[in-house]
Design an enzyme around this catalytic site. Structure first.
Site, PDB file in Angstrom:
ATOM      1  N   TYR A 165       0.618  -1.231   0.103  1.00 40.41           N
ATOM      2  CA  TYR A 165       0.248  -0.141   0.214  1.00 40.41           C
ATOM      3  C   TYR A 165       0.763   1.628  -0.365  1.00 40.41           C
ATOM      4  CZ  TYR A 165      -3.316  -3.032   1.248  1.00 40.41           C
ATOM      5  OH  TYR A 165      -4.302  -4.426   1.420  1.00 40.41           O
ATOM      6  N   HIS A 172       0.647 -11.766   0.926  1.00 43.70           N
ATOM      7  CA  HIS A 172      -0.308 -11.095   0.726  1.00 43.70           C
ATOM      8  C   HIS A 172      -0.960 -12.136  -0.384  1.00 43.70           C
ATOM      9  CE1 HIS A 172      -1.550  -6.957  -0.437  1.00 43.70           C
ATOM     10  NE2 HIS A 172      -2.480  -7.521  -0.366  1.00 43.70           N
TER      11      HIS A 172
HETATM   12  P1  NDP Z   1     -14.025  -1.601   1.950  1.00 40.71           P
HETATM   13  O1  NDP Z   1     -15.042  -2.646   0.873  1.00 40.71           O
HETATM   14  O2  NDP Z   1     -13.653  -1.290   2.873  1.00 40.71           O
HETATM   15  O3  NDP Z   1     -15.548  -0.086   1.236  1.00 40.71           O
HETATM   16  C1  NDP Z   1     -14.469   1.254   1.297  1.00 40.71           C
HETATM   17  C2  NDP Z   1     -14.658   1.984   0.529  1.00 40.71           C
HETATM   18  O4  NDP Z   1     -15.774   2.339   0.785  1.00 40.71           O
HETATM   19  C3  NDP Z   1     -14.458   3.810   0.135  1.00 40.71           C
HETATM   20  O5  NDP Z   1     -13.984   3.590  -1.638  1.00 40.71           O
HETATM   21  C4  NDP Z   1     -15.364   4.632   1.624  1.00 40.71           C
HETATM   22  O6  NDP Z   1     -15.336   5.453   0.980  1.00 40.71           O
HETATM   23  C5  NDP Z   1     -16.340   3.593   1.078  1.00 40.71           C
HETATM   24  N1  NDP Z   1     -17.365   3.797   2.631  1.00 40.71           N
HETATM   25  C6  NDP Z   1     -16.409   2.992   3.235  1.00 40.71           C
HETATM   26  N2  NDP Z   1     -17.173   3.671   5.190  1.00 40.71           N
HETATM   27  C7  NDP Z   1     -18.552   3.502   4.441  1.00 40.71           C
HETATM   28  C8  NDP Z   1     -20.087   3.850   4.771  1.00 40.71           C
HETATM   29  N3  NDP Z   1     -20.368   3.294   5.474  1.00 40.71           N
HETATM   30  N4  NDP Z   1     -20.372   4.675   3.690  1.00 40.71           N
HETATM   31  C9  NDP Z   1     -20.478   4.642   2.352  1.00 40.71           C
HETATM   32  N5  NDP Z   1     -19.521   4.307   1.931  1.00 40.71           N
HETATM   33  C10 NDP Z   1     -18.705   4.126   2.918  1.00 40.71           C
HETATM   34  O7  NDP Z   1     -12.887  -1.646   0.149  1.00 40.71           O
HETATM   35  P2  NDP Z   1     -11.458  -1.870   0.782  1.00 40.71           P
HETATM   36  O8  NDP Z   1     -11.062  -2.284  -1.035  1.00 40.71           O
HETATM   37  O9  NDP Z   1     -10.579  -0.527   0.438  1.00 40.71           O
HETATM   38  O10 NDP Z   1     -11.094  -3.058   1.565  1.00 40.71           O
HETATM   39  C11 NDP Z   1     -10.828  -2.726   2.828  1.00 40.71           C
HETATM   40  C12 NDP Z   1      -9.814  -3.005   3.671  1.00 40.71           C
HETATM   41  O11 NDP Z   1      -9.277  -4.285   3.067  1.00 40.71           O
HETATM   42  C13 NDP Z   1      -8.007  -2.119   2.746  1.00 40.71           C
HETATM   43  O12 NDP Z   1      -7.895  -0.779   2.502  1.00 40.71           O
HETATM   44  C14 NDP Z   1      -7.128  -3.037   2.680  1.00 40.71           C
HETATM   45  O13 NDP Z   1      -6.751  -2.847   3.960  1.00 40.71           O
HETATM   46  C15 NDP Z   1      -7.819  -4.572   2.352  1.00 40.71           C
HETATM   47  N6  NDP Z   1      -7.876  -4.907   1.114  1.00 40.71           N
HETATM   48  C16 NDP Z   1      -7.253  -6.179   1.455  1.00 40.71           C
HETATM   49  C17 NDP Z   1      -6.830  -6.981  -0.013  1.00 40.71           C
HETATM   50  C18 NDP Z   1      -6.204  -8.437  -0.354  1.00 40.71           C
HETATM   51  O14 NDP Z   1      -6.024  -8.776  -1.387  1.00 40.71           O
HETATM   52  N7  NDP Z   1      -5.136  -8.528   0.617  1.00 40.71           N
HETATM   53  C19 NDP Z   1      -7.438  -6.455  -0.982  1.00 40.71           C
HETATM   54  C20 NDP Z   1      -8.916  -5.742  -0.719  1.00 40.71           C
HETATM   55  C21 NDP Z   1      -8.134  -4.593   0.125  1.00 40.71           C
HETATM   56  P3  NDP Z   1     -14.849   6.953   1.986  1.00 40.71           P
HETATM   57  O15 NDP Z   1     -13.126   7.062   2.224  1.00 40.71           O
HETATM   58  O16 NDP Z   1     -14.722   8.045   1.063  1.00 40.71           O
HETATM   59  O17 NDP Z   1     -15.519   6.726   3.243  1.00 40.71           O
END
Ligand code: NDP
Length: 277
Positions: A53, A111
């Protein structure tokens, strides 16, 4: 905060925050540090990151945010598959520790599966654990065939399999979730809000939410938290949304809610591969 017990006996909170896309732009850094501090102020202790990241930038943001308050936190980080050799894992871990300004990582994950033999990777993870530089180790994006190639002694020690899991993506339920439960491996659901996409505009989530005075995001998280031994790590750059997401811990879905969600977002009925974001 509810906790799960890892095979090592250590405890892991069921709710944390993600940091993907943090640490990528200098102009956003202070806002990112502030949002993590606000999450800690709300009582969130688990932070998920990866050397990938922001190419270390997210771990640096975490280091700054947690300065002086490491105790009681549960830090998760991940190393690249091309760093999964015996020497590579140890060097990657040392770099992550430096960036996060701490002495140990609570849970350190491969990962995704790469080409380096897993025996080398696990030897390095054992060494890091013996030296106290990591408390627990595990994997991410491991499908059933990958899990089966892990040596049995290590299968029994995995701190988690971090996988893509949300109502709209239940592929893990085909075989991986059962395997993990049989082996005492918690699931850590990443992208639990399906990255803020169409899931959050579902009329079914809105209808179930109306019965609990809850948002669609809260219902999506409450559903995952209802699954056995499952941790969620939603990401938000917005402190109000982090508080909203955290409040999903207090929602108890009824049998009717669960039936409605199951019929709108069915579990897989035939073999499917695990997906990856
Ligand atoms: P999420 O499913 O957590 O969604 C994040 C998105 O949802 C952002 O755009 C955020 O916008 C929005 N959001 C968050 N809360 C709300 C809410 N209450 N209402 C409306 N919109 C909301 O996606 P991620 O892919 O970020 O997954 C979470 C974490 O998982 C990652 O940050 C990472 O740490 C991990 N991950 C691990 C992976 C792997 O390969 N091991 C791959 C992908 C993710 P805003 O910020 O504007 O609120």
């Amino acid at each position: 905060m509810r906790q799960l017990k890892l095979p090592s006996g250590n405890a892991m909170p069921v709710f944390g925050i993600g940091t993907w896309r943090m640490g990528e732009q200098h102009e956003r850094r202070q806002a990112e540090v502030d949002v993590i501090r606000e999450a800690l102020d709300l009582g969130i202790t688990l932070i998920d990151s990866a050397e990938m990241y922001g190419e270390g930038g997210a771990e640096e943001v975490i280091g700054e945010a947690i300065r002086g308050r490491r105790e009681g936190l549960f830090l998760v980080s991940k190393f690249y598959p091309h760093h999964a050799s015996r020497a590579g894992v140890i060097e990657a871990c040392e770099r992550s520790l430096r960036r996060m300004e701490c002495d140990y990582i609570d849970l350190y994950l491969l990962h995704w599966r790469g080409a380096i033999p897993l025996s080398q990777t696990f030897e390095a993870l054992h060494e890091l654990q013996r030296d106290g530089r990591i408390r627990d180790f595990g994997v991410s994006n491991f499908d059933i065939d990958d899990l089966r190639t892990i040596a049995p002694a290590d299968q029994a020690r995995l701190g988690c399999n971090q996988i893509f899991y949300n109502l709209a993506h239940r592929e893990v339920e085909w075989e991986v979730a059962d395997w993990c439960r049989q082996h005492g491996t918690p699931l850590m659901a990443y992208s639990p809000l399906d990255q803020g996409g169409a899931l959050l505009h579902s009329s079914v989530l809105a209808a179930v939410g109306a019965r609990h005075s809850a948002s669609a995001a809260q219902i999506a998280l409450a559903w995952l938290l209802h699954q056995p031994d499952t941790v969620v790590i939603p990401k938000s750059a917005n402190p109000k949304r982090i508080a909203e997401n955290l409040a999903a811990l207090d929602i108890r879905l009824s049998a009717d809610d669960l039936t409605e969600l199951d019929s709108a977002f069915a579990a897989p009925a035939r073999a499917v591969r695990l997906q990856m974001r």
